[in-house]
Design a protein around this motif. Sequence first.
Motif, PDB file in Angstrom:
ATOM      1  N   ILE A   8       0.847  -1.186   0.000  1.00 22.69           N
ATOM      2  CA  ILE A   8       0.000   0.000   0.000  1.00 22.69           C
ATOM      3  C   ILE A   8       0.886   1.239   0.000  1.00 22.69           C
ATOM      4  O   ILE A   8       2.059   1.177   0.355  1.00 22.69           O
ATOM      5  N   THR A   9       0.310   2.346  -0.433  1.00 27.96           N
ATOM      6  CA  THR A   9       1.032   3.614  -0.402  1.00 27.96           C
ATOM      7  C   THR A   9       0.324   4.539   0.578  1.00 27.96           C
ATOM      8  O   THR A   9      -0.887   4.737   0.473  1.00 27.96           O
ATOM      9  N   VAL A  10       1.077   5.053   1.508  1.00 23.35           N
ATOM     10  CA  VAL A  10       0.481   5.926   2.516  1.00 23.35           C
ATOM     11  C   VAL A  10       1.225   7.260   2.530  1.00 23.35           C
ATOM     12  O   VAL A  10       2.348   7.357   2.048  1.00 23.35           O
ATOM     13  N   ALA A  11       0.572   8.260   3.079  1.00 24.82           N
ATOM     14  CA  ALA A  11       1.207   9.572   3.157  1.00 24.82           C
ATOM     15  C   ALA A  11       0.658  10.337   4.354  1.00 24.82           C
ATOM     16  O   ALA A  11      -0.503  10.164   4.731  1.00 24.82           O
ATOM     17  N   GLY A  12       1.512  11.144   4.920  1.00 29.53           N
ATOM     18  CA  GLY A  12       1.096  12.078   5.952  1.00 29.53           C
ATOM     19  C   GLY A  12       0.921  13.450   5.335  1.00 29.53           C
ATOM     20  O   GLY A  12       1.670  13.837   4.437  1.00 29.53           O
ATOM     21  N   VAL A 102      -2.862   6.475  -0.451  1.00 32.87           N
ATOM     22  CA  VAL A 102      -2.690   7.238  -1.683  1.00 32.87           C
ATOM     23  C   VAL A 102      -2.993   6.371  -2.891  1.00 32.87           C
ATOM     24  O   VAL A 102      -2.575   5.224  -2.967  1.00 32.87           O
TER      25      VAL A 102
END
Lengths: 194, 195
Positions: A8-12, A102
């Motif tokens: 998975i792609t994550v972002a803050g 994301v």
Amino acid sequence: MAVTDTAITVAGLLKIDFVDETSVRLCDGGFLYFTSDSTSEKYEASDSIYGTLADPGEWEMGFGDQAEGGTITLAPPDTATFTDWYGDHLLDARVRLWFGEVSGSTVSSAEQVADMLIDTYEQEISAGGQRILQLGLISRAEKLFLRNEGNVCSERFHKSVWTGENGFNNCTDLAGYVAWGAESPPRSGTTRFR
Amino acid sequence: MIDLPTTPSPTNIRWEVLDFGGTMQGPVGGSAQRINRLGNRWSLMVTLPPMLPADADQWEAALLRGLRQGVRWRIIQAFNPEGAGSPLVDGGSQAGDQLDVKGFNAGYWCRRNQPFAIVSGGKRYVHRVVTAQQIGADGTATLEIEPPLRVEPTDEDVLEFSAPYIEGLLAEPVTGDFSADRIVHGLSFTINEAG
């Protein structure tokens, strides 16, 4: 993608709303579009004035009457004017942090993890010679802690009646200090040494 | 931004991805999950051959100033990438790992793993083509690229396919060894893309 996927792609995402209604929007890397205040806005890895998010710091979360706090560290670019990123305009700015998944350049299922106010600011020179901006944060709810006690015997009230009369200047209700080497006071007192 | 010399050619080039993601793996055998973060970019390690002091002076002077101002270096490839035409970004508001392009010479092959640079806002961002594709008669294509776009290019931003450059910051100061054989040995440098 779902959180159960192998990758998975994550972002803050960080948004700082200043009192003068300007804002800074930063994300981890690259760029993202995210809707926080009813319009889709662009979040970028770097801001021309405030630079990048050097350290997301530590954020407290708690229940009940806990006063949450936190810090964040920004790394303004050398090309930015010092007074643009350092000054009292930082105070009371609203700081929000989201964390989301994301897809392309849009964020889905973002969750807000902090909603705070800038309480203090400090400039530091880091080991690499870089100027960094450290922001101390308090919970927005902490504004509710302010008590308006009306007309009490205080320096502020006293001066509202007797302008320029300094008799209450030292009545701060804080612990008093005596110089090093002075005679030791009774142990039950609030006087401290330093 | 300091342009580095083009001669002598390097003896070794190593590409690495500056990866900001990671794998979440429990210590007791739970299934692992890859966590991607945005902003992956390139680090390029270049090793130069032993060279005469006059050549080394060019490199060392450029690398010395480049330490402060950043460097730009023409990417050397295993094949001749020329003949692309004048490729441009086709349309704004693009994101992710696909890129619409236009302005290519018809029939040009974008090779698998071919590096190219997007020049956007005065800066270069190097990507690679993931899936080989031949450009159609109208000079347009949709390329599969890695890493995903790090900036949002505007319409008709220039793409460097025939002669791509990488630009970024030097990872550390560079010096060579001036030996008794009056040859400079051991020059190598690493360019990390800045954004």
